[in-house]
Design a protein around this motif. Structure first.
Motif, PDB file in Angstrom:
ATOM      1  N   UNK A   1     -24.070   6.304  39.038  1.00 37.44           N
ATOM      2  CA  UNK A   1     -24.430   6.919  40.315  1.00 37.44           C
ATOM      3  C   UNK A   1     -23.291   7.814  40.795  1.00 37.44           C
ATOM      4  N   UNK A   2     -23.629   9.000  41.283  1.00 33.36           N
ATOM      5  CA  UNK A   2     -22.611   9.915  41.780  1.00 33.36           C
ATOM      6  C   UNK A   2     -21.745   9.326  42.874  1.00 33.36           C
ATOM      7  N   UNK A   3     -22.355   8.611  43.800  1.00 33.74           N
ATOM      8  CA  UNK A   3     -21.616   8.072  44.941  1.00 33.74           C
ATOM      9  C   UNK A   3     -20.746   6.887  44.561  1.00 33.74           C
ATOM     10  N   UNK A   4     -20.967   6.299  43.400  1.00 34.81           N
ATOM     11  CA  UNK A   4     -20.180   5.150  42.961  1.00 34.81           C
ATOM     12  C   UNK A   4     -18.704   5.499  42.841  1.00 34.81           C
ATOM     13  N   UNK A   5     -18.399   6.707  42.440  1.00 34.11           N
ATOM     14  CA  UNK A   5     -17.010   7.099  42.251  1.00 34.11           C
ATOM     15  C   UNK A   5     -16.182   6.827  43.503  1.00 34.11           C
ATOM     16  N   UNK A   6     -16.663   7.282  44.651  1.00 38.54           N
ATOM     17  CA  UNK A   6     -15.947   7.031  45.896  1.00 38.54           C
ATOM     18  C   UNK A   6     -15.972   5.550  46.265  1.00 38.54           C
ATOM     19  N   UNK A   7     -17.106   4.906  46.043  1.00 40.33           N
ATOM     20  CA  UNK A   7     -17.233   3.487  46.375  1.00 40.33           C
ATOM     21  C   UNK A   7     -16.282   2.632  45.541  1.00 40.33           C
ATOM     22  N   UNK A   8     -15.988   3.078  44.346  1.00 38.46           N
ATOM     23  CA  UNK A   8     -15.134   2.332  43.432  1.00 38.46           C
ATOM     24  C   UNK A   8     -13.660   2.595  43.697  1.00 38.46           C
TER      25      UNK A   8
END
Length: 123
Positions: free
Chosen positions: A13-20
């Motif tokens: 998921x694209x947004x996972x990068x920031x979430x991670x």
């Protein structure tokens, strides 16, 4: 845990990068809600899955990494809306700009690149 954990759609998921990257603590849970582990305990596995250097998970400033390196971390990511492929990278580059849905992926990335260039020249 490795195969099913690493094969999780969440990692693409694209947004996972920031979430991670952003939070100091990220916990992983099974579908049943059972806590599996946290980011710290699986730094090497998460690195293998995402290509993100372990130093990032340990708090190294993202500015230490080139634009190309940070773009690489997002290369396998997908989003539902084409523009979000660019917009989900704002936090990775510490930039702010208006969201313009309907502009398309290409224009969103052009605007992102322009903003990244502006910010990097200002530092």
């Amino acid at each position: 845990m490795g195969i099913s954990f690493g094969g999780s759609r969440w990692f693409t998921r694209g947004w996972t990068l920031q979430e991670l990257i952003a939070p100091a603590l990220v916990e992983f849970f099974s579908l049943e809600g059972e806590r599996l582990c946290d980011k710290k305990s699986l730094e090497l596995l998460v690195h293998e899955i995402t290509g993100i250097p372990v130093k990032v998970f340990q708090g190294s400033p993202l500015a230490q990494f080139t634009v190309d390196e940070r773009m690489f971390w997002a290369a396998k990511s997908t989003t539902r809306r084409k523009e979000d492929e660019a917009y989900c990278l704002f936090g990775i580059f510490d930039i702010h700009m208006p969201l313009i849905y309907g502009d398309g992926r290409e224009k969103a990335f052009i605007r992102l690149e322009e903003e990244v260039d502006k910010c990097s020249k200002g530092k």
